[in-house]
Design a protein around this motif. Structure first.
Motif, PDB file in Angstrom:
ATOM      1  N   LEU A  16      10.836   6.470  -8.343  1.00 13.31           N
ATOM      2  CA  LEU A  16      10.962   7.638  -8.071  1.00 13.31           C
ATOM      3  C   LEU A  16      11.438   8.455  -9.140  1.00 13.31           C
ATOM      4  O   LEU A  16      10.784   9.662  -9.658  1.00 13.31           O
ATOM      5  N   GLU A  17      12.493   8.068  -9.615  1.00 10.16           N
ATOM      6  CA  GLU A  17      13.341   8.907 -10.859  1.00 10.16           C
ATOM      7  C   GLU A  17      12.466   8.815 -12.108  1.00 10.16           C
ATOM      8  O   GLU A  17      12.104   9.767 -12.979  1.00 10.16           O
ATOM      9  N   LEU A  18      11.466   7.836 -12.384  1.00 11.26           N
ATOM     10  CA  LEU A  18      10.509   7.513 -13.534  1.00 11.26           C
ATOM     11  C   LEU A  18       9.481   8.527 -13.128  1.00 11.26           C
ATOM     12  O   LEU A  18       9.155   9.416 -14.171  1.00 11.26           O
ATOM     13  N   ARG A  19       9.074   8.886 -11.935  1.00  8.78           N
ATOM     14  CA  ARG A  19       7.936   9.894 -11.801  1.00  8.78           C
ATOM     15  C   ARG A  19       8.506  11.373 -11.964  1.00  8.78           C
ATOM     16  O   ARG A  19       7.950  12.185 -12.427  1.00  8.78           O
ATOM     17  N   GLU A  20       9.766  11.497 -11.564  1.00 11.35           N
ATOM     18  CA  GLU A  20      10.531  12.711 -11.800  1.00 11.35           C
ATOM     19  C   GLU A  20      10.584  12.960 -13.205  1.00 11.35           C
ATOM     20  O   GLU A  20      10.363  14.033 -13.842  1.00 11.35           O
ATOM     21  N   LEU A  21      11.064  11.758 -14.279  1.00 12.36           N
ATOM     22  CA  LEU A  21      11.088  11.988 -15.490  1.00 12.36           C
ATOM     23  C   LEU A  21       9.954  12.164 -16.077  1.00 12.36           C
ATOM     24  O   LEU A  21       9.763  13.059 -17.358  1.00 12.36           O
ATOM     25  N   GLU A  22       8.606  11.806 -15.621  1.00 13.59           N
ATOM     26  CA  GLU A  22       7.285  11.880 -16.283  1.00 13.59           C
ATOM     27  C   GLU A  22       6.934  13.586 -16.248  1.00 13.59           C
ATOM     28  O   GLU A  22       6.647  14.012 -17.094  1.00 13.59           O
ATOM     29  N   LEU A  23       7.448  14.116 -14.915  1.00 10.35           N
ATOM     30  CA  LEU A  23       7.079  15.524 -14.567  1.00 10.35           C
ATOM     31  C   LEU A  23       8.080  16.356 -15.557  1.00 10.35           C
ATOM     32  O   LEU A  23       7.440  17.302 -16.264  1.00 10.35           O
ATOM     33  N   LEU A  24       9.288  15.877 -15.867  1.00  9.62           N
ATOM     34  CA  LEU A  24      10.144  16.637 -16.680  1.00  9.62           C
ATOM     35  C   LEU A  24       9.588  16.609 -18.089  1.00  9.62           C
ATOM     36  O   LEU A  24       9.594  17.606 -18.773  1.00  9.62           O
ATOM     37  N   TYR A  25       9.126  15.577 -18.817  1.00  6.07           N
ATOM     38  CA  TYR A  25       8.549  15.686 -20.255  1.00  6.07           C
ATOM     39  C   TYR A  25       7.249  16.204 -20.067  1.00  6.07           C
ATOM     40  O   TYR A  25       7.191  16.922 -21.169  1.00  6.07           O
ATOM     41  N   GLU A  26       6.474  16.325 -19.039  1.00  2.00           N
ATOM     42  CA  GLU A  26       5.160  17.071 -19.030  1.00  2.00           C
ATOM     43  C   GLU A  26       5.643  18.643 -19.074  1.00  2.00           C
ATOM     44  O   GLU A  26       4.975  19.210 -20.007  1.00  2.00           O
ATOM     45  N   ARG A  27       6.737  19.155 -18.498  1.00  3.95           N
ATOM     46  CA  ARG A  27       6.983  20.349 -18.551  1.00  3.95           C
ATOM     47  C   ARG A  27       7.496  20.739 -19.736  1.00  3.95           C
ATOM     48  O   ARG A  27       7.530  21.791 -20.463  1.00  3.95           O
ATOM     49  N   TYR A  28       8.313  19.715 -20.654  1.00  3.91           N
ATOM     50  CA  TYR A  28       9.113  19.745 -21.996  1.00  3.91           C
ATOM     51  C   TYR A  28       7.576  19.987 -22.822  1.00  3.91           C
ATOM     52  O   TYR A  28       7.821  20.980 -23.628  1.00  3.91           O
ATOM     53  N   PHE A  29       6.879  19.156 -23.013  1.00  2.00           N
ATOM     54  CA  PHE A  29       5.827  19.140 -23.838  1.00  2.00           C
ATOM     55  C   PHE A  29       4.957  20.355 -23.752  1.00  2.00           C
ATOM     56  O   PHE A  29       4.359  20.658 -24.788  1.00  2.00           O
ATOM     57  N   SER A  30       4.909  21.003 -22.371  1.00  2.00           N
ATOM     58  CA  SER A  30       3.885  22.174 -22.524  1.00  2.00           C
ATOM     59  C   SER A  30       4.673  23.438 -22.695  1.00  2.00           C
ATOM     60  O   SER A  30       4.240  24.434 -22.669  1.00  2.00           O
ATOM     61  N   GLY A  31       6.152  23.376 -22.958  1.00  2.00           N
ATOM     62  CA  GLY A  31       6.894  24.277 -23.036  1.00  2.00           C
ATOM     63  C   GLY A  31       7.612  24.991 -22.124  1.00  2.00           C
ATOM     64  O   GLY A  31       8.150  25.896 -22.484  1.00  2.00           O
ATOM     65  N   ARG A  71       5.938   0.279 -17.457  1.00  2.85           N
ATOM     66  CA  ARG A  71       5.427   1.400 -17.167  1.00  2.85           C
ATOM     67  C   ARG A  71       6.282   2.457 -17.956  1.00  2.85           C
ATOM     68  O   ARG A  71       6.031   3.331 -18.836  1.00  2.85           O
ATOM     69  N   TYR A  72       7.645   2.279 -17.812  1.00  2.00           N
ATOM     70  CA  TYR A  72       8.778   2.934 -18.513  1.00  2.00           C
ATOM     71  C   TYR A  72       8.402   3.144 -20.027  1.00  2.00           C
ATOM     72  O   TYR A  72       8.554   3.856 -20.787  1.00  2.00           O
ATOM     73  N   HIS A  73       8.515   1.612 -20.433  1.00  2.00           N
ATOM     74  CA  HIS A  73       8.404   1.476 -21.963  1.00  2.00           C
ATOM     75  C   HIS A  73       6.947   1.976 -22.501  1.00  2.00           C
ATOM     76  O   HIS A  73       7.053   2.707 -23.751  1.00  2.00           O
ATOM     77  N   THR A  74       5.890   2.071 -21.823  1.00  2.40           N
ATOM     78  CA  THR A  74       4.813   2.655 -22.412  1.00  2.40           C
ATOM     79  C   THR A  74       4.878   4.078 -22.385  1.00  2.40           C
ATOM     80  O   THR A  74       4.623   4.833 -23.454  1.00  2.40           O
ATOM     81  N   TYR A  75       5.481   4.742 -21.448  1.00  2.00           N
ATOM     82  CA  TYR A  75       5.736   6.145 -21.439  1.00  2.00           C
ATOM     83  C   TYR A  75       6.836   6.646 -22.625  1.00  2.00           C
ATOM     84  O   TYR A  75       6.665   7.451 -23.407  1.00  2.00           O
ATOM     85  N   ALA A  76       7.926   5.700 -22.891  1.00  2.00           N
ATOM     86  CA  ALA A  76       8.665   5.896 -23.726  1.00  2.00           C
ATOM     87  C   ALA A  76       8.202   6.028 -25.091  1.00  2.00           C
ATOM     88  O   ALA A  76       8.474   6.825 -26.046  1.00  2.00           O
ATOM     89  N   THR A  77       7.199   5.239 -25.471  1.00  3.99           N
ATOM     90  CA  THR A  77       6.570   5.219 -26.751  1.00  3.99           C
ATOM     91  C   THR A  77       5.670   6.536 -26.858  1.00  3.99           C
ATOM     92  O   THR A  77       5.669   6.904 -28.022  1.00  3.99           O
ATOM     93  N   GLN A  78       5.076   6.864 -25.798  1.00  4.75           N
ATOM     94  CA  GLN A  78       4.380   8.104 -25.724  1.00  4.75           C
ATOM     95  C   GLN A  78       5.238   9.162 -26.151  1.00  4.75           C
ATOM     96  O   GLN A  78       4.892  10.227 -26.877  1.00  4.75           O
ATOM     97  N   TRP A  79       6.341   9.302 -25.432  1.00  9.22           N
ATOM     98  CA  TRP A  79       7.282  10.423 -25.622  1.00  9.22           C
ATOM     99  C   TRP A  79       7.905  10.436 -27.180  1.00  9.22           C
ATOM    100  O   TRP A  79       7.914  11.497 -27.631  1.00  9.22           O
TER     101      TRP A  79
END
Length: 176
Positions: A16-31, A71-79
């Motif tokens: 659940l926290e990872l999903r929330e982190l994904e959303l936070l990064y999407e919001r960060y990258f969108s500005g 999944r976390y490490h894949t996202y971390a690499t992308q981020w």
């Protein structure tokens, strides 16, 4: 049995926290967010490291943990990659929203994306043996046509459309 439920609960919380982190990064990258969510990211890393040192006997728990970790490490690499592009000034945030298409107003000019999609559909319907032009080639041709029309007719609104003539798709311009 109780330890099994506690461990499953920890994995579910991390998911659940990872999903929330994904959303936070999407919001960060969108500005929308001004700061990278580093606090939440380090918290998830800490939890994953703590579980990685633990011996997990149950196969289903091991599978869930490995999936979460992967999944976390894949996202971390992308981020990290996107953050590096932002730092280098090579990343452009996609904050513009395209207006919804309305069938009631056909007089509006089609955006370049729609024109290209119409060209591809026309090309397929004509069953031509040659491949359709690439996106960059089409955009370059469209810009060239816009420049020629601007030079010839001045600042006038122009509508482009794709038509089929003699079994071939053509780009037509119409002054408004």
């Amino acid at each position: 049995m109780d330890e099994r439920r506690v461990f499953k609960k920890k994995l579910d919380d991390i998911a659940l926290e990872l999903r929330e982190l994904e959303l936070l990064y999407e919001r960060y990258f969108s500005g929308e967010e001004k700061r990278e969510p580093l606090k939440q990211r380090t918290e998830i890393e800490r939890k994953l490291r703590a579980l990685a040192t633990r011996r997990i006997i149950k196969t289903d728990h091991r599978f869930l943990f490995d999936s979460l970790s992967s999944r976390y490490h894949t996202y971390a690499t992308q981020w990290n990659r996107i953050q590096r592009l932002i730092d280098e000034g090579k990343y452009h945030r996609h904050t513009e929203r395209r207006p919804a298409k309305t069938a009631a107003d056909p007089a509006k000019a089609l955006p370049s994306d729609d024109l290209y999609e119409n060209l591809l559909r026309a090309h397929q319907s004509c069953a031509l043996k040659t491949p359709p032009p690439g996106r960059s080639q089409f955009d370059a041709y469209l810009e060239k046509q816009k420049a020629q029309i601007l030079e010839k007719y001045g600042k006038q609104n122009v509508e482009f459309r794709i038509v089929i003539e003699n079994g071939k798709p053509k780009l037509r311009a119409k002054a408004k």
